[in-house]
Design an enzyme around this catalytic site. Structure first.
Site, PDB file in Angstrom:
ATOM      1  N   ASP A  31       0.812  -1.216   0.000  1.00 21.14           N
ATOM      2  CA  ASP A  31       0.000   0.000   0.000  1.00 21.14           C
ATOM      3  C   ASP A  31       0.845   1.266   0.000  1.00 21.14           C
ATOM      4  O   ASP A  31       2.028   1.262   0.347  1.00 21.14           O
ATOM      5  CB  ASP A  31      -0.965   0.007   1.185  1.00 21.14           C
ATOM      6  N   GLU A  45      -0.548  -1.917   5.238  1.00 22.65           N
ATOM      7  CA  GLU A  45       0.384  -1.801   6.361  1.00 22.65           C
ATOM      8  C   GLU A  45       0.262  -0.440   7.032  1.00 22.65           C
ATOM      9  O   GLU A  45       0.380  -0.334   8.253  1.00 22.65           O
ATOM     10  CB  GLU A  45       1.825  -2.028   5.886  1.00 22.65           C
TER      11      GLU A  45
END
Length: 393
Positions: free
Chosen positions: A78, A136
């Site tokens: 991400d 994350e």
């Protein structure tokens, strides 16, 4: 071919892969294009691929056909809600979203490690699970992937991960046994008072003033309730109240985080913070509502695994270039993998005055360091999984 030479032969591939990923950053649990890219890459390399884990997570399994342990190599996919300002030719094409924490590099390293380990497969037994996780940066993709079964079928015995680390020099590898990153906690608070005219405070309950008192009281938790020899932090990062210069606001919204390396304190944060908030609000005549998000536990490296990776890192960059990074009160959901199996989360030195640090719109790094990360992964995999009989050992 020597391992270092093999890894060097992938230079153009890893640079191209990182730049393709950098162009298409996506926020947590929205990594649809990224996960499709990852899955296609792994399938081309002949790995067994599973997609849609915890929404956008991907797992690629490299099997040797020889009984042995399973190593998990984890990468996060991400990006962050930041508008890129690097001016790079391969800058983000998704407005307002940027790979400003190096996750494009982490994903590229894991993908090219899969390529390299396929070429080196005769040197190992067991297999390698390449886990590409979402979110994350929050709310966290590791835990739901574990709950979906990524540690089983086949069962994982070891875990490795790494993070591009601008606070140590480029060309170094940082390894710390024990705790490296802190346990995270988030709280959201709404304070409710009684609004009114700014000239008549005696007829009101000022939610803004109450919020100010809450912020000041929370700052004293660390200085007066925590062991001064144990790091901890409480930060209120968001405070919204009021609509006009002459109106006393009826409500105030606050959001903050608390960090510690102590698991017992981490679990007590809701109680500690709520006692403070309740006391202040009661004294001011205000009401409140709070919600909590426990976040990630401490990221703790197994001492034996850390020592093995330290030795391997010395083979990659030289013993004098292996350093012990400072602990940080940042958080990482690699922690969930390390809670379940022995593992090591190492730091890939990226310190270079030409680039800004992480979570900055001008963040960047010298792409040469990615080859160092891949070589470390490969040498660690061979060390942990052993040499097969067909490799002449």
């Amino acid at each position: 071919m020597d391992i270092k030479d093999l890894i060097r032969s992938y230079r153009e591939r890893i640079v191209a892969t990182r730049r393709e990923l950098h162009r298409m950053p996506e926020l947590g649990f929205l990594e649809d294009k990224t996960s499709a890219y990852v899955a296609d890459y792994l399938k081309r390399e002949g790995l067994s691929v599973t997609t849609g884990i915890a929404r956008t997570g991907v797992v690629g399994l490299l099997e040797t056909g020889r009984p042995g342990p399973i190593l998990l190599i984890r990468a996060d996919m991400d990006a962050l809600p930041i508008t890129e300002a690097t001016g790079l030719a391969f800058a983000s094409q998704n407005p307002g979203v940027m790979h400003a924490c190096g996750h494009d590099g982490h994903t590229a390293m894991a993908l090219v490690t899969a390529t390299a380990m396929k070429a080196l497969k005769d040197r190992i037994k067991g297999g390698i699970k390449f886990v590409f996780q979402p979110a994350e940066e929050g709310p966290g993709g590791a835990k739901p992937m574990i709950e979906a079964g990524v540690m089983e079928n086949p069962h994982v015995d070891y875990a490795l991960g790494c993070h591009i680390w601008p606070t140590i020099p480029e060309g170094t590898i940082g390894i710390r046994a024990g705790a490296l990153l802190a346990a995270m906690f988030r709280f959201d608070l709404t304070i409710t008072g009684k609004g009114g005219h700014g000239a008549m405070p005696h007829l009101c309950v000022d939610a803004l003033d109450t919020g100010c008192q809450v912020v000041a009281a929370l700052q004293r938790i660390v200085s007066r309730q925590m062991d001064p020899l144990q790091p901890a932090v409480v930060t209120v990062g968001k405070f919204q109240a009021g609509t006009a210069f002459n109106v006393i606001p009826e409500s105030a919204n606050l959001c903050g985080t608390a960090r510690t390396f102590d698991k017992a304190i981490w679990k007590r944060w809701p109680e500690i913070i709520e006692i403070i908030v309740r006391g202040v609000c009661n004294s001011m005549g205000a009401g409140f509502e709070m919600s909590y998000e426990p976040g990630y536990p401490p990221t703790v490296n197994d001492p034996d695994m850390a020592e093995r990776v330290r030795r391997i890192a010395g083979e990659v960059v030289g013993v004098d270039r292996v350093v012990v990074p400072e602990k940080t009160l940042g958080g990482e959901d690699m922690a969930f993998f390390l809670e379940r199996v022995p593992g090591c989360f190492f730091c890939l030195g990226a310190g270079n005055d030409a680039y800004a640090g992480i979570h900055n719109p001008r963040f960047g790094f010298n792409e040469e360091i990615l080859l160092t990360g891949v070589e470390t992964y490969c040498r660690a995999a061979i060390d942990l999984l052993g040499r097969s009989s067909t490799a002449g050992s």
